[in-house]
Scaffold this motif. Sequence first.
Motif, mmCIF file in Angstrom:
data_model
loop_
_atom_site.group_PDB
_atom_site.id
_atom_site.type_symbol
_atom_site.label_atom_id
_atom_site.label_comp_id
_atom_site.label_asym_id
_atom_site.label_seq_id
_atom_site.Cartn_x
_atom_site.Cartn_y
_atom_site.Cartn_z
ATOM 1 N N THR A 17 -20.192 53.110 -31.282
ATOM 2 C CA THR A 17 -19.573 51.921 -30.688
ATOM 3 C C THR A 17 -18.898 52.272 -29.369
ATOM 4 O OG1 THR A 17 -19.203 50.980 -32.868
ATOM 5 C CG2 THR A 17 -17.902 50.072 -31.072
ATOM 6 N N PHE A 18 -18.162 53.381 -29.338
ATOM 7 C CA PHE A 18 -17.477 53.802 -28.115
ATOM 8 C C PHE A 18 -18.483 54.137 -27.017
ATOM 9 C CE2 PHE A 18 -15.528 57.071 -25.419
ATOM 10 C CZ PHE A 18 -14.450 56.357 -24.958
ATOM 11 N N ASP A 19 -19.563 54.847 -27.373
ATOM 12 C CA ASP A 19 -20.596 55.170 -26.383
ATOM 13 C C ASP A 19 -21.226 53.905 -25.813
ATOM 14 O OD1 ASP A 19 -20.144 57.865 -26.717
ATOM 15 O OD2 ASP A 19 -21.806 58.142 -28.136
ATOM 16 N N SER A 25 -19.628 49.108 -19.938
ATOM 17 C CA SER A 25 -18.588 49.079 -18.908
ATOM 18 C C SER A 25 -19.089 49.677 -17.598
ATOM 19 C CB SER A 25 -17.356 49.848 -19.375
ATOM 20 O OG SER A 25 -16.817 49.254 -20.519
ATOM 21 N N THR A 26 -19.870 50.746 -17.694
ATOM 22 C CA THR A 26 -20.434 51.366 -16.495
ATOM 23 C C THR A 26 -21.404 50.426 -15.803
ATOM 24 O OG1 THR A 26 -20.194 53.527 -17.518
ATOM 25 C CG2 THR A 26 -21.679 53.375 -15.633
ATOM 26 N N TYR A 27 -22.281 49.776 -16.582
ATOM 27 C CA TYR A 27 -23.225 48.830 -15.996
ATOM 28 C C TYR A 27 -22.512 47.666 -15.316
ATOM 29 C CZ TYR A 27 -27.028 51.128 -18.568
ATOM 30 O OH TYR A 27 -27.927 52.025 -19.045
ATOM 31 N N VAL A 28 -21.467 47.146 -15.943
ATOM 32 C CA VAL A 28 -20.711 46.037 -15.354
ATOM 33 C C VAL A 28 -20.027 46.479 -14.066
ATOM 34 C CG1 VAL A 28 -18.714 44.534 -15.713
ATOM 35 C CG2 VAL A 28 -20.412 44.783 -17.512
ATOM 36 N N VAL A 33 -19.874 46.231 -8.105
ATOM 37 C CA VAL A 33 -19.868 46.875 -6.792
ATOM 38 C C VAL A 33 -21.066 46.413 -5.972
ATOM 39 C CG1 VAL A 33 -20.114 49.090 -5.619
ATOM 40 C CG2 VAL A 33 -18.522 48.856 -7.523
ATOM 41 N N LEU A 34 -22.230 46.320 -6.603
ATOM 42 C CA LEU A 34 -23.418 45.856 -5.875
ATOM 43 C C LEU A 34 -23.263 44.414 -5.403
ATOM 44 C CD1 LEU A 34 -26.265 47.450 -8.032
ATOM 45 C CD2 LEU A 34 -25.449 48.172 -5.777
#
Length: 44
Positions: A17-19, A25-28, A33-34
């Motif tokens: 779940t944490f992974d 979160s990284t994708y968002v 930023v893009l």
Amino acid sequence: MAEHKHGEMDITEQEKTFDGFIKVSTYVAVFSVLVLIFLAIFNT
């Protein structure tokens, strides 16, 4: 009441779940930023 013994609990589901949370979160963050870069370049 049972004594707590450190390191005996199975935490594989919590780790998955944490992974997943970190991955989403990284994708968002990258998408945000893009979008900001896109808006800065094509702002009229």
